[in-house]
Design an enzyme around this catalytic site. Structure first.
Site, PDB file in Angstrom:
ATOM      1  N   ASN A  61      -8.980   3.918  -0.060  1.00 37.80           N
ATOM      2  CA  ASN A  61      -8.488   5.014   0.286  1.00 37.80           C
ATOM      3  C   ASN A  61      -8.909   6.790  -0.060  1.00 37.80           C
ATOM      4  O   ASN A  61      -9.228   7.274  -1.323  1.00 37.80           O
ATOM      5  CB  ASN A  61      -7.382   5.050   0.134  1.00 37.80           C
ATOM      6  CG  ASN A  61      -6.305   5.236  -1.028  1.00 37.80           C
ATOM      7  OD1 ASN A  61      -7.349   5.051  -1.993  1.00 37.80           O
ATOM      8  ND2 ASN A  61      -5.573   6.035  -0.716  1.00 37.80           N
ATOM      9  N   GLU A  63      -7.808  10.473   0.929  1.00 35.37           N
ATOM     10  CA  GLU A  63      -6.388  11.213   1.466  1.00 35.37           C
ATOM     11  C   GLU A  63      -6.951  12.705   1.398  1.00 35.37           C
ATOM     12  O   GLU A  63      -7.845  13.564   1.175  1.00 35.37           O
ATOM     13  CB  GLU A  63      -5.489  11.650   0.554  1.00 35.37           C
ATOM     14  CG  GLU A  63      -4.674   9.752   0.001  1.00 35.37           C
ATOM     15  CD  GLU A  63      -3.271   9.671  -0.783  1.00 35.37           C
ATOM     16  OE1 GLU A  63      -2.548  11.072  -1.077  1.00 35.37           O
ATOM     17  OE2 GLU A  63      -3.427   9.115  -0.851  1.00 35.37           O
ATOM     18  N   CYS A  72      -7.413   5.183   5.073  1.00 37.58           N
ATOM     19  CA  CYS A  72      -6.662   4.106   4.323  1.00 37.58           C
ATOM     20  C   CYS A  72      -8.417   3.177   4.068  1.00 37.58           C
ATOM     21  O   CYS A  72      -9.179   3.387   4.443  1.00 37.58           O
ATOM     22  CB  CYS A  72      -6.346   2.630   4.864  1.00 37.58           C
ATOM     23  SG  CYS A  72      -4.714   3.081   5.214  1.00 37.58           S
ATOM     24  N   GLU A  74      -9.226  -0.348   3.830  1.00 37.00           N
ATOM     25  CA  GLU A  74      -9.764  -1.027   4.663  1.00 37.00           C
ATOM     26  C   GLU A  74     -10.507  -0.547   5.752  1.00 37.00           C
ATOM     27  O   GLU A  74     -11.501  -0.640   6.345  1.00 37.00           O
ATOM     28  CB  GLU A  74      -8.835  -1.609   5.295  1.00 37.00           C
ATOM     29  CG  GLU A  74      -8.112  -2.360   3.914  1.00 37.00           C
ATOM     30  CD  GLU A  74      -6.875  -1.398   4.117  1.00 37.00           C
ATOM     31  OE1 GLU A  74      -7.277  -0.083   3.399  1.00 37.00           O
ATOM     32  OE2 GLU A  74      -5.835  -2.388   3.770  1.00 37.00           O
TER      33      GLU A  74
HETATM   34  N1  THU Z   1      -3.250   2.798   2.004  1.00 41.69           N
HETATM   35  C1  THU Z   1      -4.829   2.017   2.499  1.00 41.69           C
HETATM   36  O1  THU Z   1      -5.479   2.747   1.959  1.00 41.69           O
HETATM   37  N2  THU Z   1      -3.729   0.597   3.042  1.00 41.69           N
HETATM   38  C2  THU Z   1      -3.219   0.490   3.273  1.00 41.69           C
HETATM   39  O2  THU Z   1      -3.087  -0.866   4.070  1.00 41.69           O
HETATM   40  C3  THU Z   1      -1.981   0.997   3.487  1.00 41.69           C
HETATM   41  C4  THU Z   1      -2.386   2.640   3.024  1.00 41.69           C
HETATM   42  C5  THU Z   1      -3.531   3.784   1.287  1.00 41.69           C
HETATM   43  C6  THU Z   1      -2.811   5.174   2.483  1.00 41.69           C
HETATM   44  C7  THU Z   1      -2.939   6.240   1.458  1.00 41.69           C
HETATM   45  O3  THU Z   1      -4.237   7.496   0.942  1.00 41.69           O
HETATM   46  C8  THU Z   1      -1.708   5.993   0.560  1.00 41.69           C
HETATM   47  O4  THU Z   1      -2.192   4.295   0.785  1.00 41.69           O
HETATM   48  C9  THU Z   1      -0.329   5.823   0.158  1.00 41.69           C
HETATM   49  O5  THU Z   1      -0.238   5.437   1.575  1.00 41.69           O
END
Ligand code: THU
Length: 157
Positions: A61, A63, A72, A74
Site C-alpha cells: 500500500n 498512502e 492498497c 492488492e
Molecule cells: N489497505 C490495503 O492495502 N489493502 C486492503 O485490503 C485494506 C487496506 C491499506 C489502505 C491503507 O493504506 C491502509 O491499509 C489502512 O487502511
C-alpha cells in the site's frame, strides 16, 4: 417468496500445511509489507500475485497526504501485473499485513474496491484467482476465487 443462499468455502490452513508454492507466495506478501508507504495509517499491507506465466508480482500500500490518492497493496500489485504482462491470468494472490510491530494474527481480507478491481481480472481470465489471506494464527484459502469474496457483484464486462 423464496430464499436464496450465498455460500463460499474457506479452507483454513496453518503455515506448515501449505504447499511450497503457497508458502513462497505468502512469504513474498509478508516481505512486501516492508515496502509499504503508510505513514498515516501505520498499517503495512503486502500482496503477491502468481501469474500463469510463473512470474510473481508484489505490491504494497502507498498512502498520500491527500488520502484518497493512496492505493492498497492488492491494486498496486494487480495493476502493475496487468501493466507488465497484459492479459496473463492471475493464478493466486496472497495478502499479509503488519502493524504495531507484528503481523496480524487473523487473516486480513481485501477491501471492497480491491475485490471489484480483482474481479474484473478474474472475469477476463475466465478462471478463479485463488486467494490466500495470511494471519500468523491461521491462513484462509479461497479456491473459488474473488467471486467468493464478492457475491452479487457488479459486472458489466
Ligand atoms: N489497505 C490495503 O492495502 N489493502 C486492503 O485490503 C485494506 C487496506 C491499506 C489502505 C491503507 O493504506 C491502509 O491499509 C489502512 O487502511
Amino acid at each position: 417468496m423464496k430464499e436464496k443462499n450465498i455460500t463460499a468455502k474457506i479452507i483454513v490452513y496453518s503455515y506448515n500445511e501449505l504447499t511450497e508454492e503457497d508458502k513462497k507466495l505468502i512469504d513474498l506478501a509478508k516481505d512486501a509489507t516492508k515496502r509499504s508507504y503508510a505513514p498515516y495509517s501505520k498499517f503495512n499491507v503486502g500482496a503477491a500475485i502468481l501469474l500463469d506465466n510463473g512470474e510473481i508480482i508484489t505490491g504494497a500500500n502507498q498512502e498520500n497526504a491527500a488520502f484518497p490518492s493512496g492505493t492498497c497493496a492488492e491494486r498496486t500489485a494487480a495493476f502493475y501485473a496487468s501493466a507488465k504482462f497484459p492479459g496473463v491470468p492471475f493464478k493466486k494472490l496472497a495478502i499479509a499485513s503488519f502493524t504495531r510491530g507484528e503481523f496480524q494474527a487473523n487473516p486480513v481480507a481485501p477491501c471492497g474496491a480491491c475485490r471489484q478491481a480483482l474481479l474484473e481480472y478474474e472475469h477476463l481470465a475466465g478462471k478463479p484467482i485463488e486467494v490466500l489471506l495470511y494471519g500468523s494464527n491461521e491462513i484462509y484459502v479461497f479456491r473459488g476465487g474473488i467471486k467468493d469474496l464478492l457475491p452479487l457483484c457488479f459486472a458489466e464486462f
